[in-house]
Write a protein that holds these residues in place. Structure first.
Motif, PDB file in Angstrom:
ATOM      1  N   VAL A  27       1.166 -11.113  -8.255  1.00  0.00           N
ATOM      2  CA  VAL A  27       1.267  -9.804  -7.601  1.00  0.00           C
ATOM      3  C   VAL A  27       0.265  -8.870  -8.267  1.00  0.00           C
ATOM      4  CG1 VAL A  27       2.755  -7.851  -7.029  1.00  0.00           C
ATOM      5  CG2 VAL A  27       3.725 -10.153  -7.158  1.00  0.00           C
ATOM      6  N   ASN A  28      -0.545  -8.238  -7.446  1.00  0.00           N
ATOM      7  CA  ASN A  28      -1.505  -7.254  -7.938  1.00  0.00           C
ATOM      8  C   ASN A  28      -0.787  -5.914  -8.157  1.00  0.00           C
ATOM      9  OD1 ASN A  28      -3.584  -5.530  -8.422  1.00  0.00           O
ATOM     10  ND2 ASN A  28      -4.713  -5.926  -6.512  1.00  0.00           N
ATOM     11  N   ALA A  29      -0.668  -5.530  -9.422  1.00  0.00           N
ATOM     12  CA  ALA A  29      -0.022  -4.244  -9.746  1.00  0.00           C
ATOM     13  C   ALA A  29      -1.077  -3.178 -10.050  1.00  0.00           C
ATOM     14  CB  ALA A  29       0.913  -4.425 -10.937  1.00  0.00           C
ATOM     15  N   GLY A  30      -2.304  -3.401  -9.536  1.00  0.00           N
ATOM     16  CA  GLY A  30      -3.395  -2.451  -9.726  1.00  0.00           C
ATOM     17  C   GLY A  30      -4.560  -3.114 -10.424  1.00  0.00           C
ATOM     18  N   ASP A  31      -5.697  -3.261  -9.709  1.00  0.00           N
ATOM     19  CA  ASP A  31      -6.891  -3.863 -10.329  1.00  0.00           C
ATOM     20  C   ASP A  31      -8.060  -2.880 -10.227  1.00  0.00           C
ATOM     21  OD1 ASP A  31      -6.983  -4.430  -7.467  1.00  0.00           O
ATOM     22  OD2 ASP A  31      -8.596  -5.869  -7.852  1.00  0.00           O
ATOM     23  N   GLY A  32      -8.401  -2.330 -11.387  1.00  0.00           N
ATOM     24  CA  GLY A  32      -9.529  -1.392 -11.449  1.00  0.00           C
ATOM     25  C   GLY A  32      -9.420  -0.295 -10.412  1.00  0.00           C
ATOM     26  N   THR A  60       5.001   1.610 -12.294  1.00  0.00           N
ATOM     27  CA  THR A  60       4.870   0.267 -11.715  1.00  0.00           C
ATOM     28  C   THR A  60       5.581  -0.757 -12.597  1.00  0.00           C
ATOM     29  OG1 THR A  60       2.724   1.003 -10.923  1.00  0.00           O
ATOM     30  CG2 THR A  60       3.194  -1.350 -10.758  1.00  0.00           C
ATOM     31  N   ARG A  61       5.316  -0.690 -13.868  1.00  0.00           N
ATOM     32  CA  ARG A  61       5.889  -1.681 -14.769  1.00  0.00           C
ATOM     33  C   ARG A  61       7.419  -1.573 -14.837  1.00  0.00           C
ATOM     34  NH1 ARG A  61       3.380  -3.445 -20.404  1.00  0.00           N
ATOM     35  NH2 ARG A  61       5.133  -4.480 -21.316  1.00  0.00           N
ATOM     36  N   LEU A  62       7.928  -0.362 -15.018  1.00  0.00           N
ATOM     37  CA  LEU A  62       9.378  -0.215 -15.144  1.00  0.00           C
ATOM     38  C   LEU A  62      10.088  -0.517 -13.837  1.00  0.00           C
ATOM     39  CD1 LEU A  62       9.754   2.911 -17.469  1.00  0.00           C
ATOM     40  CD2 LEU A  62      10.044   0.508 -18.046  1.00  0.00           C
ATOM     41  N   SER A  63       9.475  -0.154 -12.708  1.00  0.00           N
ATOM     42  CA  SER A  63      10.170  -0.425 -11.442  1.00  0.00           C
ATOM     43  C   SER A  63      10.139  -1.915 -11.109  1.00  0.00           C
ATOM     44  CB  SER A  63       9.635   0.428 -10.295  1.00  0.00           C
ATOM     45  OG  SER A  63       8.280   0.177 -10.076  1.00  0.00           O
ATOM     46  N   PHE A  64       9.060  -2.619 -11.482  1.00  0.00           N
ATOM     47  CA  PHE A  64       9.083  -4.079 -11.324  1.00  0.00           C
ATOM     48  C   PHE A  64      10.168  -4.689 -12.218  1.00  0.00           C
ATOM     49  CE2 PHE A  64       4.837  -4.480  -9.185  1.00  0.00           C
ATOM     50  CZ  PHE A  64       5.230  -5.387  -8.208  1.00  0.00           C
ATOM     51  N   GLU A  65      10.281  -4.176 -13.431  1.00  0.00           N
ATOM     52  CA  GLU A  65      11.311  -4.713 -14.342  1.00  0.00           C
ATOM     53  C   GLU A  65      12.703  -4.471 -13.778  1.00  0.00           C
ATOM     54  OE1 GLU A  65       9.044  -4.084 -18.623  1.00  0.00           O
ATOM     55  OE2 GLU A  65      11.196  -3.776 -18.501  1.00  0.00           O
ATOM     56  N   GLN A  66      12.901  -3.261 -13.278  1.00  0.00           N
ATOM     57  CA  GLN A  66      14.204  -2.917 -12.689  1.00  0.00           C
ATOM     58  C   GLN A  66      14.483  -3.795 -11.468  1.00  0.00           C
ATOM     59  OE1 GLN A  66      16.767  -1.489 -13.613  1.00  0.00           O
ATOM     60  NE2 GLN A  66      17.114   0.526 -12.730  1.00  0.00           N
ATOM     61  N   ALA A  67      13.450  -3.993 -10.656  1.00  0.00           N
ATOM     62  CA  ALA A  67      13.600  -4.817  -9.450  1.00  0.00           C
ATOM     63  C   ALA A  67      13.985  -6.248  -9.823  1.00  0.00           C
ATOM     64  CB  ALA A  67      12.294  -4.808  -8.649  1.00  0.00           C
ATOM     65  N   ALA A  68      13.301  -6.801 -10.829  1.00  0.00           N
ATOM     66  CA  ALA A  68      13.585  -8.187 -11.235  1.00  0.00           C
ATOM     67  C   ALA A  68      15.004  -8.310 -11.769  1.00  0.00           C
ATOM     68  CB  ALA A  68      12.573  -8.620 -12.286  1.00  0.00           C
ATOM     69  N   LYS A  69      15.434  -7.325 -12.547  1.00  0.00           N
ATOM     70  CA  LYS A  69      16.810  -7.373 -13.093  1.00  0.00           C
ATOM     71  C   LYS A  69      17.826  -7.327 -11.966  1.00  0.00           C
ATOM     72  CE  LYS A  69      15.908  -5.541 -17.644  1.00  0.00           C
ATOM     73  NZ  LYS A  69      15.324  -4.356 -18.203  1.00  0.00           N
ATOM     74  N   ARG A  70      17.562  -6.477 -10.967  1.00  0.00           N
ATOM     75  CA  ARG A  70      18.523  -6.361  -9.858  1.00  0.00           C
ATOM     76  C   ARG A  70      18.584  -7.642  -9.024  1.00  0.00           C
ATOM     77  NH1 ARG A  70      18.048   0.070  -8.194  1.00  0.00           N
ATOM     78  NH2 ARG A  70      19.044   0.723 -10.124  1.00  0.00           N
ATOM     79  N   VAL A  83      11.239  -1.423  -2.924  1.00  0.00           N
ATOM     80  CA  VAL A  83      10.057  -2.088  -2.354  1.00  0.00           C
ATOM     81  C   VAL A  83       9.680  -3.311  -3.197  1.00  0.00           C
ATOM     82  CG1 VAL A  83       7.543  -1.829  -2.111  1.00  0.00           C
ATOM     83  CG2 VAL A  83       9.067  -0.122  -1.122  1.00  0.00           C
ATOM     84  N   ARG A  84       9.709  -3.150  -4.511  1.00  0.00           N
ATOM     85  CA  ARG A  84       9.300  -4.258  -5.399  1.00  0.00           C
ATOM     86  C   ARG A  84      10.366  -5.350  -5.428  1.00  0.00           C
ATOM     87  NH1 ARG A  84       6.446   0.600  -8.186  1.00  0.00           N
ATOM     88  NH2 ARG A  84       4.328   0.128  -7.512  1.00  0.00           N
ATOM     89  N   MET A  85      11.616  -4.983  -5.206  1.00  0.00           N
ATOM     90  CA  MET A  85      12.641  -6.035  -5.023  1.00  0.00           C
ATOM     91  C   MET A  85      12.272  -6.877  -3.809  1.00  0.00           C
ATOM     92  SD  MET A  85      16.180  -3.929  -5.722  1.00  0.00           S
ATOM     93  CE  MET A  85      17.359  -5.272  -5.608  1.00  0.00           C
ATOM     94  N   TRP A 112       5.266  -9.904 -16.949  1.00  0.00           N
ATOM     95  CA  TRP A 112       4.506  -8.669 -16.702  1.00  0.00           C
ATOM     96  C   TRP A 112       3.252  -8.738 -17.552  1.00  0.00           C
ATOM     97  CZ3 TRP A 112       7.571  -8.021 -13.036  1.00  0.00           C
ATOM     98  CH2 TRP A 112       8.943  -8.045 -13.184  1.00  0.00           C
ATOM     99  N   LEU A 113       2.119  -8.840 -16.909  1.00  0.00           N
ATOM    100  CA  LEU A 113       0.843  -8.998 -17.616  1.00  0.00           C
ATOM    101  C   LEU A 113       0.032  -7.714 -17.418  1.00  0.00           C
ATOM    102  CD1 LEU A 113      -0.667 -11.346 -19.099  1.00  0.00           C
ATOM    103  CD2 LEU A 113      -1.719 -11.891 -16.924  1.00  0.00           C
TER     104      LEU A 113
END
Ligand code: CP
Length: 330
Positions: free
Chosen positions: A125-130, A55-65, A292-294, A46-47
């Motif tokens: 993955v673009n998690a939001g750019d500007g 966004t960050r926590l749901s990506f983390e949750q998705a990756a763990k699942r 969705v992120r999963m 996660w950069l």
């Protein structure tokens, strides 16, 4: 498909398939043990150069699942503080062995730049750019509307507020219109982009006359941190003209939805009472963000990418996942 950078890289068919894949992961998320081994052995970093909760926590949750390994990068405690460049940071992380980078950055285009530096060796993955794009937000918004209304085709959606500074609005316009919705951007001229040429949208500087015909009111956060100019006389005045309060919400049809990407400014673009109405699906948006992120991580990093997105093969993603999970467990 190696990266997810923009909604414009996806066809309507791709988005539909991602919605169906999300159904599968939503089901996984409801299991007593909501975990499958689909990304076992994959490493994701996660950069995040900008703050994030959802966004960050749901990506983390998705990756763990999905049983992936993860690494967290915090700008505040990294060598960025000592002047390390973005490129050196990315190449350093790659050298440690990563399969995916999920990046949020205040500058538009950074996810594309990272993808170029890594020459497609790592999925980005673009998690939001500007102010530019936030594609996974648009996918979870589409999924939430589809969950409530069955389809987006023919729905009338108003995106209200600070469109000018909103990456969510850009991605949502692309995704909603690709799926057949009619989108109207609503706000004072100062909060709309200077040119809307090529945008498949209508524009209105008034909210009240639209309300009775809308299927979805999508409220945007007033982004105080991105507003260096005085684009509205005051937040109070903005709220009086465009804020969704109980009086305005009463003009909506019974089945109309209220959405917001979060974080909300209660009392500015949405009143505290409207934020908690049953028609307001903001918490559903957050919940769907994990599934969705999963789906996104699975498509980019799992072994079923070509089979799921290949136009010639209409594979049932649920079946595919079950087969993969079974194989990995043997
Ligand atoms: N909607 C959204 O991107 O929220 P965060 O900034 O909390 O991730």
């Amino acid at each position: 498909m190696t990266h997810l950078l923009s909604i414009s890289d996806l066809t309507a068919g791709d988005i539909e398939q991602m919605m169906r894949l999300t159904d599968t992961f939503a089901e996984v998320s409801q299991r007593a043990i909501p975990k499958v081994p689909a990304l076992r052995g994959k490493n994701i970093v996660w950069l995040f150069y900008e703050d994030s909760t959802r966004t960050r926590l749901s990506f983390e949750q998705a990756a763990k699942r999905l049983s992936a390994d993860t690494m967290t990068f915090s700008v505040g405690s990294s060598s960025v503080k000592k002047g390390e460049s973005l490129r050196d940071t990315v190449l350093t992380i790659e050298a440690m062995g990563v399969d995916g980078i999920v990046v949020r950055h205040g500058s538009a285009g950074v996810p594309w730049q990272i993808a170029r530096w890594l020459d497609d060796r790592v999925s980005v993955v673009n998690a939001g750019d500007g102010w530019h794009e936030h594609p996974t937000q648009a996918l979870l918004d589409c999924y939430t509307i589809r969950q409530e209304r069955g389809s987006l085709d023919g729905l009338r959606i108003a995106i209200v507020g600070d469109v000018k500074h909103s990456r969510v609005a850009r991605s949502d316009v692309l995704a909603f219109t690709a799926l057949g919705a009619e989108v109207t951007l609503v706000g004072p001229p100062t909060l709309l982009p200077p040119s809307l040429e090529g945008w498949p949208v209508r524009v209105s500087h008034e909210l009240d006359p639209l309300l009775p015909d809308l299927d979805v009111v999508y409220l945007l956060r007033m982004q105080r941190e991105r507003m260096t100019e005085h684009l509205v006389p005051s937040l109070r005045e903005y709220s009086a003209r465009f804020g969704l309060d109980v009086r305005r919400a009463a003009s909506l049809r019974d089945d109309a939805l209220v959405m917001h990407p979060g974080p909300m400014n209660r009392g500015v673009e949405i009143s505290a009472e409207v934020a908690d109405l049953p028609r307001t699906v903001i918490i559903d948006q957050v919940r769907n963000g994990v599934a969705v992120r999963m789906g996104v991580l699975y498509l980019l990093l799992g072994s079923g990418v070509e089979r799921v997105l290949g136009p010639e093969l209409d594979v049932d993603p649920g079946e595919l996942l079950a087969v993969e999970a079974e194989g990995a467990l043997r």
